[in-house]
Write a protein that holds these residues in place. Structure first.
Motif, PDB file in Angstrom:
ATOM      1  N   CYS A  89       0.841  -1.191   0.000  1.00  0.00           N
ATOM      2  CA  CYS A  89       0.000   0.000   0.000  1.00  0.00           C
ATOM      3  C   CYS A  89       0.872   1.234   0.000  1.00  0.00           C
ATOM      4  CB  CYS A  89      -0.938   0.014   1.208  1.00  0.00           C
ATOM      5  SG  CYS A  89      -0.093   0.146   2.776  1.00  0.00           S
TER       6      CYS A  89
ATOM      7  N   SER B  18       0.798   5.935  -0.186  1.00  0.00           N
ATOM      8  CA  SER B  18       0.077   7.199  -0.247  1.00  0.00           C
ATOM      9  C   SER B  18       0.917   8.150  -1.057  1.00  0.00           C
ATOM     10  CB  SER B  18      -0.145   7.773   1.167  1.00  0.00           C
ATOM     11  OG  SER B  18       1.084   8.028   1.790  1.00  0.00           O
TER      12      SER B  18
ATOM     13  N   MET C  10       4.318   5.471   3.668  1.00  0.00           N
ATOM     14  CA  MET C  10       3.430   4.724   2.781  1.00  0.00           C
ATOM     15  C   MET C  10       3.355   3.247   3.140  1.00  0.00           C
ATOM     16  SD  MET C  10       4.912   6.196  -0.808  1.00  0.00           S
ATOM     17  CE  MET C  10       5.034   7.957  -1.128  1.00  0.00           C
ATOM     18  N   ARG C  11       4.211   2.813   4.083  1.00  0.00           N
ATOM     19  CA  ARG C  11       4.309   1.409   4.494  1.00  0.00           C
ATOM     20  C   ARG C  11       4.946   0.532   3.404  1.00  0.00           C
ATOM     21  NH1 ARG C  11       0.830  -0.446   8.884  1.00  0.00           N
ATOM     22  NH2 ARG C  11      -0.216   1.315   9.851  1.00  0.00           N
TER      23      ARG C  11
ATOM     24  N   GLN D  47      -7.384   9.934   1.645  1.00  0.00           N
ATOM     25  CA  GLN D  47      -6.231   9.350   2.318  1.00  0.00           C
ATOM     26  C   GLN D  47      -6.206   7.837   2.162  1.00  0.00           C
ATOM     27  OE1 GLN D  47      -6.694  10.797   6.321  1.00  0.00           O
ATOM     28  NE2 GLN D  47      -5.597  12.705   5.924  1.00  0.00           N
ATOM     29  N   THR D  48      -7.362   7.209   2.310  1.00  0.00           N
ATOM     30  CA  THR D  48      -7.442   5.754   2.187  1.00  0.00           C
ATOM     31  C   THR D  48      -7.168   5.323   0.755  1.00  0.00           C
ATOM     32  OG1 THR D  48      -9.089   5.707   3.961  1.00  0.00           O
ATOM     33  CG2 THR D  48      -8.881   3.728   2.608  1.00  0.00           C
TER      34      THR D  48
ATOM     35  N   ARG E  94      -3.476   5.256  -0.331  1.00  0.00           N
ATOM     36  CA  ARG E  94      -2.679   4.154   0.182  1.00  0.00           C
ATOM     37  C   ARG E  94      -2.915   2.867  -0.599  1.00  0.00           C
ATOM     38  NH1 ARG E  94      -2.972   4.109   6.617  1.00  0.00           N
ATOM     39  NH2 ARG E  94      -1.228   2.674   6.265  1.00  0.00           N
TER      40      ARG E  94
END
Length: 247
Positions: free
Chosen positions: A11, A13, A91-92, A187-188, A191
Motif C-alpha cells: 500500500c 500514499s 506509505m508502508r 487518504q485511504t 494508500r
C-alpha cells in the motif's frame, strides 16, 4: 474484492493529483529505456520511482535500500534519498530493521482488506451525498469527464485513464460537500493506489471501471442517493476498483 494469504500486498500514499500517474508508471519512470535508473530531482520523485519498482516486484520485500547506492543511481545527494525513504516508510512500502537499515516492506492481507472495506464505505457515502448535494455544474463536469474517458478505454490508454479516473473520484469526493469525509476517503484511496494501478493495465479492467463509473454517474444525475452509494460500494469491492486499480 478480497485478497488471500500469499498475495503480494502493498500500500502507498502520495500527492493526490499526480501520484496516481506516477504510481501506475513508476516502473517506467524509475528506469530508462536501457534498464538503468533515471535521475530524480526531489525526494518525492525518487519515492515515486522506487514505489513503482516495489509494486511491480522489481524490488522485492526484504531488499536493502542503501542511501549511498540510491544517491549514486539517481545522481543526487543523500538528502533527497532520505526524504524519499521517509515518504516510503509513511506509505508502508519501506521499514527499518533494528540496525536502522531500510528494506522493502510488505503488508498483511487482513490490513489491506480492511482498507478496501473502509474505502468502499467512504466511497458509498461520498456518492450518496453527491447525488443529493452536487450542483448542476458539478454534475455536468462529472458527466463530461466520463464521456471523454470512453476514448481512453477504447484505445487502452491505461496511464491517461488512470488520471481521468483519479479526477472522477476526486470530483465525486468534492461533490459530497463534506470536507472531513472527503479527506478520509482520499487518504485511504491514496494508500491503495499501487495495487489498483497494477491491475488497471488490463484493458478489460478499464472497461469494467468505466462501466461502474457510468452506473454511479447515472444514479447521481437522477438524484438517487441510495443507488449511487450502492454502485460506488460495489465498484470498490468488485474488480472494478478495489481490484482494478482504478478506483
Amino acid at each position: 474484492m478480497r485478497f488471500k494469504k500469499g498475495d503480494v500486498l502493498l500500500c502507498v500514499s502520495g500527492t493526490w493529483s499526480h501520484f496516481e500517474d506516477h504510481a501506475i508508471s513508476g516502473a517506467q519512470q524509475g528506469r530508462n529505456g536501457n534498464g538503468a535508473m533515471r535521475s530524480g530531482k526531489t525526494g518525492q520523485e525518487i519515492a515515486d520511482a522506487l514505489a513503482g519498482m516495489i509494486i511491480t516486484g522489481k524490488m522485492p520485500p526484504g531488499e536493502r535500500l542503501d542511501e549511498l547506492s540510491l544517491a549514486s543511481q539517481f545522481s543526487v545527494s543523500r538528502t533527497p534519498v532520505r526524504e524519499a525513504l521517509r515518504h516510503l516508510k509513511a506509505m508502508r512500502l519501506v521499514e527499518h530493521q533494528p540496525n536502522r537499515t531500510a528494506v522493502v516492506a510488505s503488508i498483511a492481507t487482513a490490513y489491506l482488506n480492511a482498507m478496501i472495506e473502509s474505502l468502499a464505505e467512504m466511497e458509498a457515502i461520498c456518492a450518496r451525498f453527491s447525488a443529493e448535494r452536487m450542483t448542476a455544474e458539478e454534475r455536468h463536469i462529472l458527466e463530461r469527464l466520463h464521456r471523454q474517458s470512453a476514448l481512453l478505454v477504447h484505445n487502452g490508454s491505461d496511464q491517461e485513464y488512470a488520471l481521468a479516473n483519479a479526477e472522477f473520484h476526486a470530483r465525486l469526493y468534492r461533490g459530497a460537500h463534506n470536507d472531513h469525509i472527503s479527506e478520509i476517503a482520499m487518504q485511504t484511496r491514496r494508500r491503495l493506489i499501487p495495487f489498483r494501478n497494477q491491475q488497471i493495465r488490463h484493458k478489460s479492467r478499464l472497461a469494467h471501471s468505466y462501466r461502474d463509473h457510468g452506473v454511479i454517474l447515472h444514479a447521481i444525475l437522477r438524484g438517487d442517493g441510495a443507488a449511487a452509494g450502492q454502485a460506488a460500494h460495489d465498484h470498490i469491492t468488485s474488480n472494478g476498483d478495489g481490484g482494478d486499480a482504478t478506483t
